[in-house]
Design an enzyme around this catalytic site. Structure first.
Site, PDB file in Angstrom:
ATOM      1  N   ALA A 155       0.862  -1.187   0.000  1.00 50.27           N
ATOM      2  CA  ALA A 155       0.000   0.000   0.000  1.00 50.27           C
ATOM      3  C   ALA A 155       0.898   1.238   0.000  1.00 50.27           C
ATOM      4  CB  ALA A 155      -0.871  -0.009   1.252  1.00 50.27           C
ATOM      5  N   GLU A 227      -6.941 -12.966  -0.182  1.00 46.83           N
ATOM      6  CA  GLU A 227      -7.381 -12.904   1.210  1.00 46.83           C
ATOM      7  C   GLU A 227      -8.060 -11.547   1.351  1.00 46.83           C
ATOM      8  OE1 GLU A 227      -8.113 -12.349   4.539  1.00 46.83           O
ATOM      9  OE2 GLU A 227      -6.034 -11.863   4.997  1.00 46.83           O
ATOM     10  N   LEU A 228      -9.397 -11.586   1.366  1.00 46.23           N
ATOM     11  CA  LEU A 228     -10.137 -10.313   1.257  1.00 46.23           C
ATOM     12  C   LEU A 228     -10.831  -9.957   2.571  1.00 46.23           C
ATOM     13  CD1 LEU A 228     -11.462 -11.019  -2.347  1.00 46.23           C
ATOM     14  CD2 LEU A 228      -9.344  -9.889  -1.674  1.00 46.23           C
TER      15      LEU A 228
END
Ligand SMILES: O=CCCC(=O)O
Length: 450
Positions: A155, A227-228
Site C-alpha cells: 500500500a 485474502e479479502l
C-alpha cells in the site's frame, strides 16, 4: 511521488520516487535471475537465512514498530507485537518447510510414484496497510522457503515499512534481489502481473482490488491467492462464560483500532444474556484508552487515513437514519473514530451488511443457536466466526453449518503460523500459513516410474 502521511499528526513523514517502467522490469528480471539460483539451494541453507531474518526482526522491533505506528496509526505496543509475530512465522517456516515440501510417495501400479514440490519462480504480493509487516511476512516466509522470489507492491501509505521489510531480508543475508519492494502505485499492478517472469500473485485487501487482480491473473492463466474482507460474527450463547466472552469480545473488535479482516464485526447475543453481556461490554469499551499511537498505554489509535474514518462515520450515520441506536461513540475527529457500539440493527443496515473497517460493532440478538448460525451465514463474506459456549460438543456438532474459513470456539478468530488462514465466498480463495500456505506457490509435480 508516493508519500507516507502520519494520520495522527497529519504530517508528511516520508516521500518516495516511484520506479519507472524500465526500472520495474529490471527489478523483475533481477528477481527472476536470482530465483534460478535460489531454487537450487537446500532447505538447510534457506532455513539458516530465514532464522537470521527472525533475529533481525527481533533486534529492530522497536524501530520498525515505530515506523508502522507513524505510517498507519497503530498503537505502538500492537505494532511491536506485529513485528514479533513476523519473527515467529520466519522461525516456523525455517523449522518446517523441509518436512512440508518433502517428496510424498504414493503407491500405484508404478515401480515408484511420488509427488515432488518445486518452486514456481517470482511471485507478486499485493499487500495492505493494516498489518504492514505481518501481511507481507506471512506470504514471504513460506514463499522464499519454497524456493521462490518475491516482489512486493505494498500500500502506498506504508512504503517505508515496505522498504524496511526488504532490508530485513537483505540484512539476514538472502541473495540481493530475491525479495524486493517495488515502489509503485496501484496503476502499475496490471502490467506487473502481465510480465512473463511473474508466475503467480497473492493479494490481501478489498474485494474490488481482489477482483481486479484475480481478473488479470485469470486472463494470464496465473495462479492467484486472495485474502479479502470479512464480516465475522461473534456469537455468545446463554451458557457462555460471560466475563471471558466480554474480555475476548472487546479485543476481537477493537484491537488494531478495528482495522482487521478477521475482527468480530457483528456481535450476536442470545436473548437471555444479552442485557447482562452488553452492560459489561460497554463498560469495558469505555475504558479503552484512545490517544497518541506512539504512547505505550494507547489501545485505540487513529484510522490509517481520515477518509477511512469518514467512510465508517457514513456507515454508522446511514444505519442510525435507518433506525439503529447508538449505545456508545459515533464521534469522529480527523482520522480518529471513537469506539462505537450500535444496537437495534437490521440485516439491511450498512453496519451489518457491509464490512466496517474500524472500531464499530453492530449488535443483534437471537433466540436459538440455529438462528445464530443463520444470521452469521447471512453475509457475502466467509472468513471466520467465534462462538462462546461452555457446551463445546454442541458447538462442534454444528461446525459444518458455518459458511466460514475458520470457526473458533471460546476464542477470537486469529491467525497462527501453524494453522491455515483464509476464507470462502467473497472473503477470497486459497490459504496462507501452515503446510497449506507453503503449497500455494509450488508446482505440485507428479513423478511416475514404470
Ligand atoms: O486483516 C487481516 C489479518 C489479521 C491477522 O492475520 O491477524
Amino acid at each position: 511521488m508516493i508519500h507516507s502521511i502520519n494520520p495522527y499528526t497529519g504530517e508528511k513523514i516520508y516521500s518516495f520516487t516511484p520506479l519507472s517502467t524500465k526500472e520495474i522490469s529490471e527489478k523483475i528480471d533481477e528477481a527472476d535471475l536470482v530465483q534460478k539460483e535460489w531454487k537450487k539451494t537446500s532447505f538447510r541453507e534457506r532455513a539458516k537465512l530465514m532464522t537470521k531474518a527472525a533475529e533481525v526482526l527481533k533486534k529492530r522491533k522497536k524501530a520498525y514498530g515505530e515506523v508502522i505506528s507513524k505510517e498507519m496509526g497503530k498503537p505502538i505496543t500492537q505494532a511491536i507485537a506485529e513485528v514479533e509475530k513476523c519473527a515467529w512465522v520466519c522461525e516456523y517456516y525455517a523449522e518446517n518447510a523441509a518436512s512440508f515440501l518433502k517428496d510424498e510417495f504414493i503407491e500405484t501400479d508404478a515401480q515408484k510414484s511420488y509427488v515432488s514440490y518445486n518452486s514456481l519462480g517470482v511471485v507478486l504480493a499485493v499487500m495492505p496497510w493494516n498489518y504492514p509487516f505481518w501481511q507481507v511476512f506471512r506470504f514471504a516466509a513460506p514463499a522464499l522457503m519454497a524456493g521462490n522470489a518475491g516482489v512486493l507492491k505494498h500500500a502506498s501509505s506504508v512504503m517505508k515499512s515496505a522498504n524496511n521489510i526488504q532490508e530485513v531480508f537483505e540484512e539476514a543475508g538472502f541473495p540481493k534481489g530475491l525479495f524486493q519492494n517495488l515502489v509503485i502505485g496501484s496503476d502499475k499492478v496490471e502490467s506487473v502481473i502481465k510480465n512473463k517472469k511473474i508466475k503467480a500473485v497473492t493479494l490481501t485487501g478489498s474485494k474490488p482490488a481482489g477482483s481486479a487482480v484475480a481478473g488479470v491473473a485469470a486472463q494470464e492463466i496465473k495462479k492467484a491467492v486472495l485474502e479479502l474482507g470479512g464480516n465475522n460474527a461473534f456469537i455468545v450463547l446463554d451458557d457462555a462464560d460471560l466475563e471471558k466472552a466480554v474480555d475476548v469480545g472487546v479485543n476481537a473488535r477493537y484491537q488494531n483500532t478495528g482495522q482487521s479482516c478477521i475482527a468480530a464485526k457483528r456481535l450476536l447475543l442470545q436473548e437471555d444474556i444479552a442485557e447482562a453481556y452488553l452492560e459489561k461490554y460497554v463498560e469495558k469499551v469505555k475504558k479503552l484508552k484512545s490517544g497518541n499511537p506512539l504512547e505505550g498505554d494507547t489501545y485505540i489509535g487513529v484510522l490509517a487515513r481520515e477518509g477511512l474514518a469518514k467512510d465508517i462515520e457514513k456507515q454508522v450515520n446511514d444505519s442510525v437514519k435507518m433506525g439503529a441506536k447508538l449505545l456508545l461513540g459515533g464521534e469522529r475527529k480527523g482520522a480518529y473514530y471513537a469506539p462505537t457500539i450500535i444496537t437495534d440493527v437490521t440485516d439491511e443496515m450498512p453496519v451489518f451488511k457491509e464490512e466496517t473497517f474500524g472500531p464499530v460493532i453492530a449488535v443483534k440478538t437471537f433466540k436459538t443457536f440455529e438462528e445464530a448460525i443463520e444470521i452469521s451465514n447471512n453475509s457475502e463474506f466467509g472468513l471466520g466466526v467465534s462462538i462462546f459456549s461452555k457446551n463445546i460438543n454442541k458447538v462442534l456438532e454444528n461446525v459444518s453449518k458455518f459458511e466460514e474459513g475458520a470457526v473458533f470456539i471460546n476464542e477470537l478468530v486469529k491467525s497462527d503460523p501453524r494453522l491455515p488462514f483464509g476464507g470462502i465466498k467473497t472473503s477470497g480463495f486459497g490459504r496462507e500459513l501452515s503446510s497449506f500456505g507453503i503449497k500455494e506457490f509450488v508446482n505440485i509435480k507428479t513423478v511416475y516410474v514404470k
